[in-house]
Scaffold this motif. Sequence first.
Motif, PDB file in Angstrom:
ATOM      1  N   VAL A  10      47.928 117.834 -24.580  1.00  0.00           N
ATOM      2  CA  VAL A  10      47.124 119.338 -24.285  1.00  0.00           C
ATOM      3  C   VAL A  10      48.709 119.578 -23.736  1.00  0.00           C
ATOM      4  CG1 VAL A  10      46.241 120.631 -22.293  1.00  0.00           C
ATOM      5  CG2 VAL A  10      45.208 118.660 -23.169  1.00  0.00           C
ATOM      6  N   SER A  11      49.075 120.925 -24.203  1.00  0.00           N
ATOM      7  CA  SER A  11      50.328 121.142 -23.911  1.00  0.00           C
ATOM      8  C   SER A  11      50.155 123.033 -23.300  1.00  0.00           C
ATOM      9  CB  SER A  11      51.183 121.450 -25.314  1.00  0.00           C
ATOM     10  OG  SER A  11      50.483 122.714 -26.119  1.00  0.00           O
ATOM     11  N   CYS A  12      50.684 124.705 -23.102  1.00  0.00           N
ATOM     12  CA  CYS A  12      50.424 125.460 -22.883  1.00  0.00           C
ATOM     13  C   CYS A  12      49.848 125.633 -24.509  1.00  0.00           C
ATOM     14  CB  CYS A  12      52.615 126.483 -23.218  1.00  0.00           C
ATOM     15  SG  CYS A  12      51.878 128.121 -23.381  1.00  0.00           S
ATOM     16  N   MET A  13      48.403 126.466 -24.865  1.00  0.00           N
ATOM     17  CA  MET A  13      47.372 127.135 -25.434  1.00  0.00           C
ATOM     18  C   MET A  13      48.335 128.181 -26.228  1.00  0.00           C
ATOM     19  SD  MET A  13      45.145 125.081 -25.733  1.00  0.00           S
ATOM     20  CE  MET A  13      45.309 123.811 -24.363  1.00  0.00           C
ATOM     21  N   HIS A  14      49.900 129.026 -25.153  1.00  0.00           N
ATOM     22  CA  HIS A  14      50.302 129.842 -26.752  1.00  0.00           C
ATOM     23  C   HIS A  14      48.977 130.781 -26.370  1.00  0.00           C
ATOM     24  CE1 HIS A  14      53.836 128.397 -26.878  1.00  0.00           C
ATOM     25  NE2 HIS A  14      53.458 127.103 -27.072  1.00  0.00           N
TER      26      HIS A  14
ATOM     27  N   ALA B 128      38.608 126.682 -28.585  1.00  0.00           N
ATOM     28  CA  ALA B 128      39.458 126.599 -27.654  1.00  0.00           C
ATOM     29  C   ALA B 128      38.546 126.118 -26.695  1.00  0.00           C
ATOM     30  CB  ALA B 128      39.558 128.241 -26.894  1.00  0.00           C
ATOM     31  N   MET B 129      39.849 125.518 -25.557  1.00  0.00           N
ATOM     32  CA  MET B 129      39.758 124.742 -24.452  1.00  0.00           C
ATOM     33  C   MET B 129      39.590 126.040 -23.614  1.00  0.00           C
ATOM     34  SD  MET B 129      41.977 121.326 -23.098  1.00  0.00           S
ATOM     35  CE  MET B 129      41.694 120.577 -24.554  1.00  0.00           C
ATOM     36  N   ASN B 130      38.092 124.943 -23.208  1.00  0.00           N
ATOM     37  CA  ASN B 130      38.126 126.404 -21.580  1.00  0.00           C
ATOM     38  C   ASN B 130      37.471 127.544 -21.985  1.00  0.00           C
ATOM     39  OD1 ASN B 130      37.626 127.288 -18.978  1.00  0.00           O
ATOM     40  ND2 ASN B 130      39.627 126.425 -18.358  1.00  0.00           N
ATOM     41  N   ALA B 131      37.316 128.109 -23.277  1.00  0.00           N
ATOM     42  CA  ALA B 131      36.675 129.434 -23.765  1.00  0.00           C
ATOM     43  C   ALA B 131      36.298 130.269 -22.395  1.00  0.00           C
ATOM     44  CB  ALA B 131      35.404 129.423 -24.059  1.00  0.00           C
ATOM     45  N   ALA B 132      35.809 129.573 -21.255  1.00  0.00           N
ATOM     46  CA  ALA B 132      35.545 130.940 -19.942  1.00  0.00           C
ATOM     47  C   ALA B 132      36.463 131.070 -19.454  1.00  0.00           C
ATOM     48  CB  ALA B 132      34.361 130.259 -19.205  1.00  0.00           C
ATOM     49  N   ALA B 133      38.028 130.361 -19.716  1.00  0.00           N
ATOM     50  CA  ALA B 133      39.244 131.224 -18.690  1.00  0.00           C
ATOM     51  C   ALA B 133      39.212 132.567 -19.662  1.00  0.00           C
ATOM     52  CB  ALA B 133      40.203 130.315 -18.929  1.00  0.00           C
TER      53      ALA B 133
ATOM     54  N   PRO C 152      43.444 131.422 -26.599  1.00  0.00           N
ATOM     55  CA  PRO C 152      44.484 130.487 -26.839  1.00  0.00           C
ATOM     56  C   PRO C 152      44.530 130.209 -28.743  1.00  0.00           C
ATOM     57  CG  PRO C 152      42.918 129.109 -25.663  1.00  0.00           C
ATOM     58  CD  PRO C 152      42.269 130.122 -25.782  1.00  0.00           C
ATOM     59  N   LYS C 153      46.041 129.653 -28.809  1.00  0.00           N
ATOM     60  CA  LYS C 153      46.500 129.730 -30.034  1.00  0.00           C
ATOM     61  C   LYS C 153      46.013 128.029 -30.648  1.00  0.00           C
ATOM     62  CE  LYS C 153      49.520 132.871 -30.877  1.00  0.00           C
ATOM     63  NZ  LYS C 153      49.462 133.278 -29.502  1.00  0.00           N
ATOM     64  N   ILE C 154      46.379 127.701 -29.901  1.00  0.00           N
ATOM     65  CA  ILE C 154      46.068 125.813 -29.380  1.00  0.00           C
ATOM     66  C   ILE C 154      44.523 125.422 -30.241  1.00  0.00           C
ATOM     67  CG2 ILE C 154      46.567 123.569 -28.963  1.00  0.00           C
ATOM     68  CD1 ILE C 154      49.167 125.249 -30.084  1.00  0.00           C
ATOM     69  N   ARG C 155      44.051 124.827 -30.888  1.00  0.00           N
ATOM     70  CA  ARG C 155      42.429 124.946 -30.487  1.00  0.00           C
ATOM     71  C   ARG C 155      42.888 123.621 -31.221  1.00  0.00           C
ATOM     72  NH1 ARG C 155      40.769 130.706 -33.706  1.00  0.00           N
ATOM     73  NH2 ARG C 155      42.169 131.826 -31.440  1.00  0.00           N
TER      74      ARG C 155
ATOM     75  N   LEU D 262      33.911 116.091 -28.875  1.00  0.00           N
ATOM     76  CA  LEU D 262      33.608 116.577 -27.055  1.00  0.00           C
ATOM     77  C   LEU D 262      33.382 118.025 -27.662  1.00  0.00           C
ATOM     78  CD1 LEU D 262      37.209 115.412 -26.851  1.00  0.00           C
ATOM     79  CD2 LEU D 262      35.212 114.351 -25.992  1.00  0.00           C
ATOM     80  N   ASP D 263      32.372 118.505 -26.356  1.00  0.00           N
ATOM     81  CA  ASP D 263      32.439 119.683 -26.078  1.00  0.00           C
ATOM     82  C   ASP D 263      33.717 120.541 -25.826  1.00  0.00           C
ATOM     83  OD1 ASP D 263      31.353 122.340 -25.782  1.00  0.00           O
ATOM     84  OD2 ASP D 263      29.615 121.674 -24.795  1.00  0.00           O
ATOM     85  N   ILE D 264      34.680 120.930 -26.497  1.00  0.00           N
ATOM     86  CA  ILE D 264      35.595 121.442 -26.316  1.00  0.00           C
ATOM     87  C   ILE D 264      35.887 122.684 -25.336  1.00  0.00           C
ATOM     88  CG2 ILE D 264      38.410 122.322 -27.835  1.00  0.00           C
ATOM     89  CD1 ILE D 264      37.565 119.411 -27.638  1.00  0.00           C
ATOM     90  N   GLU D 265      34.545 123.902 -25.465  1.00  0.00           N
ATOM     91  CA  GLU D 265      34.834 125.377 -24.978  1.00  0.00           C
ATOM     92  C   GLU D 265      34.615 125.040 -23.620  1.00  0.00           C
ATOM     93  OE1 GLU D 265      34.159 128.212 -28.041  1.00  0.00           O
ATOM     94  OE2 GLU D 265      32.114 127.099 -27.774  1.00  0.00           O
ATOM     95  N   LYS D 266      34.117 123.730 -23.434  1.00  0.00           N
ATOM     96  CA  LYS D 266      33.627 123.674 -22.070  1.00  0.00           C
ATOM     97  C   LYS D 266      34.213 122.746 -20.932  1.00  0.00           C
ATOM     98  CE  LYS D 266      28.847 124.666 -22.213  1.00  0.00           C
ATOM     99  NZ  LYS D 266      26.943 123.728 -22.012  1.00  0.00           N
ATOM    100  N   MET D 267      35.325 122.763 -21.874  1.00  0.00           N
ATOM    101  CA  MET D 267      36.260 121.552 -20.910  1.00  0.00           C
ATOM    102  C   MET D 267      37.272 122.024 -20.527  1.00  0.00           C
ATOM    103  SD  MET D 267      37.242 118.506 -23.642  1.00  0.00           S
ATOM    104  CE  MET D 267      38.038 117.270 -22.904  1.00  0.00           C
ATOM    105  N   LYS D 268      37.851 121.820 -18.826  1.00  0.00           N
ATOM    106  CA  LYS D 268      39.022 121.911 -18.310  1.00  0.00           C
ATOM    107  C   LYS D 268      40.402 120.646 -18.021  1.00  0.00           C
ATOM    108  CE  LYS D 268      35.408 125.129 -16.150  1.00  0.00           C
ATOM    109  NZ  LYS D 268      35.116 125.477 -14.528  1.00  0.00           N
ATOM    110  N   GLU D 269      41.146 120.479 -19.142  1.00  0.00           N
ATOM    111  CA  GLU D 269      41.588 119.964 -19.160  1.00  0.00           C
ATOM    112  C   GLU D 269      43.326 120.458 -18.648  1.00  0.00           C
ATOM    113  OE1 GLU D 269      41.455 116.707 -19.767  1.00  0.00           O
ATOM    114  OE2 GLU D 269      39.209 117.244 -20.002  1.00  0.00           O
ATOM    115  N   LYS D 270      44.089 119.928 -18.516  1.00  0.00           N
ATOM    116  CA  LYS D 270      45.431 120.541 -17.619  1.00  0.00           C
ATOM    117  C   LYS D 270      46.515 119.765 -17.900  1.00  0.00           C
ATOM    118  CE  LYS D 270      43.548 123.875 -13.801  1.00  0.00           C
ATOM    119  NZ  LYS D 270      43.967 123.704 -12.763  1.00  0.00           N
ATOM    120  N   VAL D 271      47.560 120.188 -18.550  1.00  0.00           N
ATOM    121  CA  VAL D 271      49.240 119.350 -18.471  1.00  0.00           C
ATOM    122  C   VAL D 271      48.810 118.466 -17.591  1.00  0.00           C
ATOM    123  CG1 VAL D 271      51.052 119.622 -19.549  1.00  0.00           C
ATOM    124  CG2 VAL D 271      50.078 121.489 -20.004  1.00  0.00           C
TER     125      VAL D 271
END
Length: 213
Positions: A54-58, A186-191, A195-198, A204-213
Amino acid sequence: MSKFGIIVNVDKCVGCHACAIACKEENRVAPGIFYERVHRSESIEKNVISYFRVSCMHCEDPACMKVCPAKAISHGPAGEVLVDHKKCIGCRMCAAACPYGAPMFNADGLGEKDWFGGKMPLAPAPEREWVVRTPGKAEHCTLCTHRTSKGEKPACVEACGIGALLFVDWDKLEGEAKELAPRAKAMNAAAGTNPKIRYVSSILDIEKMKEKV
C-alpha cells in the motif's frame, strides 16, 4: 502521453517485503517514515493469507491536491502525484484528506545520516536530488519518477522477484498488463479518486478495502 501505475497481483505476493526495503534504500526514507508498507489479510473461510503493498495511489483525481492551500501538489509528466517542497507549508491538510494515508511528515529532520547511527557510511553514494528533503514538508511515494523518466522501473517493482508487481502505462497496455487490466481494481473505490495503483485478487474484495499506508 503516458499514465504510469502499478498492478499489484495479490495472488502472487508472498509478503517478503522486498519492495518496501527497496523503497527505503532507493529513496533514503527517514526512520519512522514509510512510502509503502506490506499489509496482511487473513481469510478464515478460505484458509488463505494475502499480502499486498500500500502506498500513494497516484490518483487521477487526488483528494490531497484539491485541499492543498499552497498548490504544492501536482501531477508529474506521467501522471505521478508529486509534492513541491518549495511550495509546501506543512499544514497537513493533504494527510487529512487522503483516503490512503499516504502523506508523511519528517518533523524531526531525520535524514540519510540517521541510517548509520549519526555517521555517514564509509563509502557514501553521490548526492541524489530525490533524497534531499526539507523537515516538516509532505512526502510520499513518487512512483520513482527519477527512475521512470529514464526508462527504468520503480525500485519496488524491480525488487519483486516473483513478479507480483507490474509497472504499467495505462494509456499503452501491452502483454501481461493488458491481460490483467480488466481484473485490476482500485482500493477503496468509493473514495472516487481513480487510483493508478490497482490490485488483482481472487480472494479480497479490493474495492471495499480501506487500507492505509
